[in-house]
Write a protein that holds these residues in place. Structure first.
Motif, PDB file in Angstrom:
ATOM      1  N   PRO A  59       0.803  -1.225   0.000  1.00  0.00           N
ATOM      2  CA  PRO A  59       0.000   0.000   0.000  1.00  0.00           C
ATOM      3  C   PRO A  59       0.836   1.276   0.000  1.00  0.00           C
ATOM      4  O   PRO A  59       0.281   2.364   0.114  1.00  0.00           O
ATOM      5  N   VAL A  60       2.164   1.146  -0.128  1.00  0.00           N
ATOM      6  CA  VAL A  60       3.048   2.302  -0.030  1.00  0.00           C
ATOM      7  C   VAL A  60       3.529   2.746  -1.400  1.00  0.00           C
ATOM      8  O   VAL A  60       3.310   3.887  -1.813  1.00  0.00           O
ATOM      9  N   GLU A  61       4.160   1.828  -2.135  1.00  0.00           N
ATOM     10  CA  GLU A  61       4.780   2.192  -3.406  1.00  0.00           C
ATOM     11  C   GLU A  61       4.132   1.547  -4.625  1.00  0.00           C
ATOM     12  O   GLU A  61       4.254   2.073  -5.722  1.00  0.00           O
ATOM     13  N   LEU A  62       3.512   0.386  -4.457  1.00  0.00           N
ATOM     14  CA  LEU A  62       3.067  -0.400  -5.601  1.00  0.00           C
ATOM     15  C   LEU A  62       1.563  -0.662  -5.542  1.00  0.00           C
ATOM     16  O   LEU A  62       1.107  -1.808  -5.498  1.00  0.00           O
ATOM     17  N   LYS A  63       0.783   0.402  -5.555  1.00  0.00           N
ATOM     18  CA  LYS A  63      -0.669   0.272  -5.591  1.00  0.00           C
ATOM     19  C   LYS A  63      -1.107  -0.180  -6.985  1.00  0.00           C
ATOM     20  O   LYS A  63      -0.375  -0.002  -7.966  1.00  0.00           O
ATOM     21  N   LEU A  64      -2.290  -0.771  -7.062  1.00  0.00           N
ATOM     22  CA  LEU A  64      -2.783  -1.265  -8.356  1.00  0.00           C
ATOM     23  C   LEU A  64      -2.915  -0.107  -9.348  1.00  0.00           C
ATOM     24  O   LEU A  64      -3.621   0.871  -9.095  1.00  0.00           O
ATOM     25  N   GLU A  70       8.821   3.462 -10.807  1.00  0.00           N
ATOM     26  CA  GLU A  70      10.273   3.549 -10.857  1.00  0.00           C
ATOM     27  C   GLU A  70      10.824   3.935  -9.491  1.00  0.00           C
ATOM     28  O   GLU A  70      10.181   4.680  -8.738  1.00  0.00           O
ATOM     29  N   THR A  71      12.032   3.425  -9.175  1.00  0.00           N
ATOM     30  CA  THR A  71      12.700   3.818  -7.942  1.00  0.00           C
ATOM     31  C   THR A  71      14.213   3.726  -8.130  1.00  0.00           C
ATOM     32  O   THR A  71      14.703   2.846  -8.844  1.00  0.00           O
ATOM     33  N   ARG A  73      15.901   4.224  -5.091  1.00  0.00           N
ATOM     34  CA  ARG A  73      16.219   3.917  -3.702  1.00  0.00           C
ATOM     35  C   ARG A  73      16.553   2.437  -3.550  1.00  0.00           C
ATOM     36  O   ARG A  73      16.170   1.610  -4.377  1.00  0.00           O
ATOM     37  N   LEU A  74      17.265   2.087  -2.489  1.00  0.00           N
ATOM     38  CA  LEU A  74      17.540   0.690  -2.149  1.00  0.00           C
ATOM     39  C   LEU A  74      18.160  -0.078  -3.308  1.00  0.00           C
ATOM     40  O   LEU A  74      17.796  -1.217  -3.587  1.00  0.00           O
ATOM     41  N   ASN A  75      19.096   0.567  -3.984  1.00  0.00           N
ATOM     42  CA  ASN A  75      19.738  -0.056  -5.142  1.00  0.00           C
ATOM     43  C   ASN A  75      18.732  -0.481  -6.200  1.00  0.00           C
ATOM     44  O   ASN A  75      18.926  -1.466  -6.910  1.00  0.00           O
ATOM     45  N   GLY A  76      17.656   0.299  -6.291  1.00  0.00           N
ATOM     46  CA  GLY A  76      16.667   0.057  -7.323  1.00  0.00           C
ATOM     47  C   GLY A  76      15.633  -0.994  -6.999  1.00  0.00           C
ATOM     48  O   GLY A  76      14.813  -1.341  -7.868  1.00  0.00           O
ATOM     49  N   VAL A  77      15.615  -1.519  -5.775  1.00  0.00           N
ATOM     50  CA  VAL A  77      14.671  -2.577  -5.411  1.00  0.00           C
ATOM     51  C   VAL A  77      13.565  -1.992  -4.543  1.00  0.00           C
ATOM     52  O   VAL A  77      13.829  -1.424  -3.479  1.00  0.00           O
ATOM     53  N   PHE A  78      12.321  -2.099  -4.988  1.00  0.00           N
ATOM     54  CA  PHE A  78      11.191  -1.593  -4.204  1.00  0.00           C
ATOM     55  C   PHE A  78      11.154  -2.284  -2.842  1.00  0.00           C
ATOM     56  O   PHE A  78      11.487  -3.464  -2.705  1.00  0.00           O
ATOM     57  N   GLY A  79      10.719  -1.524  -1.833  1.00  0.00           N
ATOM     58  CA  GLY A  79      10.724  -2.037  -0.472  1.00  0.00           C
ATOM     59  C   GLY A  79       9.990  -3.347  -0.297  1.00  0.00           C
ATOM     60  O   GLY A  79      10.456  -4.253   0.391  1.00  0.00           O
ATOM     61  N   ALA A  80       8.816  -3.478  -0.914  1.00  0.00           N
ATOM     62  CA  ALA A  80       8.025  -4.693  -0.746  1.00  0.00           C
ATOM     63  C   ALA A  80       8.719  -5.903  -1.365  1.00  0.00           C
ATOM     64  O   ALA A  80       8.566  -7.033  -0.878  1.00  0.00           O
ATOM     65  N   LEU A  81       9.470  -5.693  -2.440  1.00  0.00           N
ATOM     66  CA  LEU A  81      10.226  -6.790  -3.041  1.00  0.00           C
ATOM     67  C   LEU A  81      11.399  -7.155  -2.143  1.00  0.00           C
ATOM     68  O   LEU A  81      11.697  -8.339  -1.929  1.00  0.00           O
ATOM     69  N   THR A 260       9.838  -0.545   4.950  1.00  0.00           N
ATOM     70  CA  THR A 260       9.175  -0.126   3.706  1.00  0.00           C
ATOM     71  C   THR A 260       8.131   0.944   3.977  1.00  0.00           C
ATOM     72  O   THR A 260       8.006   1.912   3.218  1.00  0.00           O
ATOM     73  N   ILE A 261       7.374   0.802   5.056  1.00  0.00           N
ATOM     74  CA  ILE A 261       6.364   1.803   5.405  1.00  0.00           C
ATOM     75  C   ILE A 261       7.028   3.163   5.631  1.00  0.00           C
ATOM     76  O   ILE A 261       6.487   4.210   5.255  1.00  0.00           O
ATOM     77  N   LEU A 262       8.214   3.156   6.232  1.00  0.00           N
ATOM     78  CA  LEU A 262       8.956   4.400   6.486  1.00  0.00           C
ATOM     79  C   LEU A 262       9.695   4.903   5.250  1.00  0.00           C
ATOM     80  O   LEU A 262      10.321   5.961   5.295  1.00  0.00           O
ATOM     81  N   ARG A 263       9.656   4.131   4.161  1.00  0.00           N
ATOM     82  CA  ARG A 263      10.399   4.459   2.932  1.00  0.00           C
ATOM     83  C   ARG A 263      11.880   4.686   3.249  1.00  0.00           C
ATOM     84  O   ARG A 263      12.510   5.624   2.761  1.00  0.00           O
ATOM     85  N   SER A 264      12.407   3.798   4.074  1.00  0.00           N
ATOM     86  CA  SER A 264      13.780   3.958   4.538  1.00  0.00           C
ATOM     87  C   SER A 264      14.596   2.726   4.178  1.00  0.00           C
ATOM     88  O   SER A 264      14.137   1.839   3.454  1.00  0.00           O
ATOM     89  N   GLU A 265      15.819   2.669   4.682  1.00  0.00           N
ATOM     90  CA  GLU A 265      16.701   1.541   4.440  1.00  0.00           C
ATOM     91  C   GLU A 265      17.536   1.291   5.680  1.00  0.00           C
ATOM     92  O   GLU A 265      17.455   2.020   6.668  1.00  0.00           O
ATOM     93  N   GLU A 266      18.364   0.248   5.609  1.00  0.00           N
ATOM     94  CA  GLU A 266      19.102  -0.187   6.794  1.00  0.00           C
ATOM     95  C   GLU A 266      20.465   0.470   6.944  1.00  0.00           C
ATOM     96  O   GLU A 266      21.119   0.292   7.964  1.00  0.00           O
ATOM     97  N   ALA A 267      20.920   1.218   5.961  1.00  0.00           N
ATOM     98  CA  ALA A 267      22.230   1.875   6.032  1.00  0.00           C
ATOM     99  C   ALA A 267      22.280   2.848   7.202  1.00  0.00           C
ATOM    100  O   ALA A 267      21.275   3.498   7.526  1.00  0.00           O
TER     101      ALA A 267
END
Length: 420
Positions: A59-64, A70-71, A73-81, A260-267
């Protein structure tokens, strides 16, 4: 096995609510943009969008939608993936199994077995393969423990044909965390089996089991769990809340992490964006029962502070959807730590006006964002503090934690700085 060159595209499969086999949801392509940044692109399949049963991947980046997402972020990998990919432990298992350490992000997704969290799968064919429906049994736990020990010791043969290496993927790869684990089937359900390590400071499986029980005593929602002792070693079994047994296999709940909900990463540089108040505000926009889930998350913040769980990072929080609507998942990975400081301990996420400080007044400073008035929030904090203070030792001992281990961990509970 993947090719020597890193994969650059794959199909994304999803198991729809109530089903036990996957359909193709869309295609993911990983390339580079004009600035040589990794660029991820995802598009839903037209056939999938036309299916009345279709649900969003997240429900954050990949809605129907018919659009191409496109992204960079995260080396090009969507958070949900990314959430459906292997964790630190899983990556280590995959690297050992493949006999190499250089993988692209897509390679990890494609190499993961069917035990991944959530409802997604990945492949190179337009249509998904039939599910394998084969799982380890509890009678395999001794063998799985031995494999996990060998991975920890870095004591596996280099020969990819060796039986130990062939058996390696029996271990779990995608259920969160860095500790050794596997997925087993017993009592008509799937369970995550968590193993101790030889270098643990205490019996981690017993302690985590006791924390899940203590959390329930404090009113938190936790998954079913139990201890199995195999070959003289304790194994913690935690029932998977993203799987339900059905006639033809297992239904699968979609699952998206707090990261993913925070649109963040682990770095490390991204940790300034880790925040419980922001997480709860995003959560309230997504879940079916915002007030209920916001209150539950507030209780978890308090509990983490009271047991010095300083590993409460955003991937240890998640939302799940067994049907179309989303809700906060049960609490998991509740582990105490014993920092030296008695005056200040910090959670992994900001929890109030004073940042990450695991302190009652700091937690209460943001009560309104959890949809709680001040008196109700204070009551939760006070009741939970009293319960943890009163029950932690008896709960630990009654669930098999030795007196020596309980003493080692004693400083984790209701440390003095919580009430300053």
């Amino acid at each position: 096995m993947i090719s020597k060159a890193s994969a650059t595209e794959c199909f994304v499969y999803i198991t729809l609510p109530g089903e036990t086999s996957a359909v193709t949801a869309g295609k993911f392509v990983l390339s580079q943009n004009a600035r040589n940044d990794a660029l991820g692109q995802f598009v839903y399949r037209s056939k999938y969008l036309e299916d009345p049963r279709a649900v969003e991947i997240d429900p954050v980046e990949l809605k129907l939608s018919k659009r191409t997402y496109e992204t960079v972020r995260l080396n090009g990998v969507f958070g949900a993936l990314r959430d459906a990919g292997p964790d630190y432990w899983g990556r280590r298992v995959i690297e050992k199994h493949a006999g190499k350490a250089q993988f692209g992000e897509l390679d990890y997704l494609l190499e993961s077995p069917d035990d991944r969290a959530g409802a997604l799968d990945f492949g190179v064919n337009t249509e998904p393969p039939a599910p394998k429906r084969q799982f380890n049994q509890t009678i395999d736990l001794e063998k799985l423990q031995a494999l996990a020990d060998a991975v920890v010791r870095d004591d596996l043969p280099n020969d990819p044909q060796a039986q130990q290496v062939q058996d390696l993927m029996l271990l779990g790869t995608s259920m969160g965390g860095a500790r050794p684990k596997a997925v087993v089937q017993t009592d008509g359900a799937l369970w995550v089996a968590k193993f101790n390590r030889a270098d643990d400071s205490w019996n981690n499986t017993r302690v985590e089991y006791a924390m899940l029980r203590l959390a329930r005593e404090c009113g938190l929602v936790t998954p079913e769990s139990r201890i199995e002792t195999v070959g003289g070693k304790d194994v913690l079994l935690v029932k998977r809340f993203d799987r339900e047994k059905a006639t033809k296999g297992y239904t699968r709940a979609r699952m998206v992490s707090g990261l993913t909900i925070l649109r963040s990463e682990e770095a490390p540089e991204a940790r300034q964006n880790w925040s419980y108040p922001v997480l709860v505000e995003e959560l309230r926009r997504i879940v079916e029962e915002p007030k209920k889930d916001a209150k539950e998350l507030f209780r978890r913040v308090c509990f983490n502070a009271l047991i010095s769980n300083t590993d409460d990072h955003p991937r240890n929080h998640a939302i799940i959807a067994q049907e179309k609507n989303w809700k906060l998942s049960p609490a998991y990975d509740l582990t105490p730590s014993t920092p030296v400081s008695l005056e200040r301990r910090d959670l992994a996420l900001d929890c109030g006006d004073q940042g990450r400080y695991a302190n009652a007044n700091n937690i209460l400073s943001q009560h309104a964002r959890f949809l709680l008035d001040r008196p109700e929030a204070e009551q939760i904090v006070n009741d939970m503090k009293a319960q943890v203070e009163r029950a932690w030792y008896d709960t630990m001992r009654s669930h098999g934690v030795s007196e020596q281990d309980a003493e080692r961990i004693s400083t984790a509970f209701v440390y003095p700085g919580f009430s300053l």
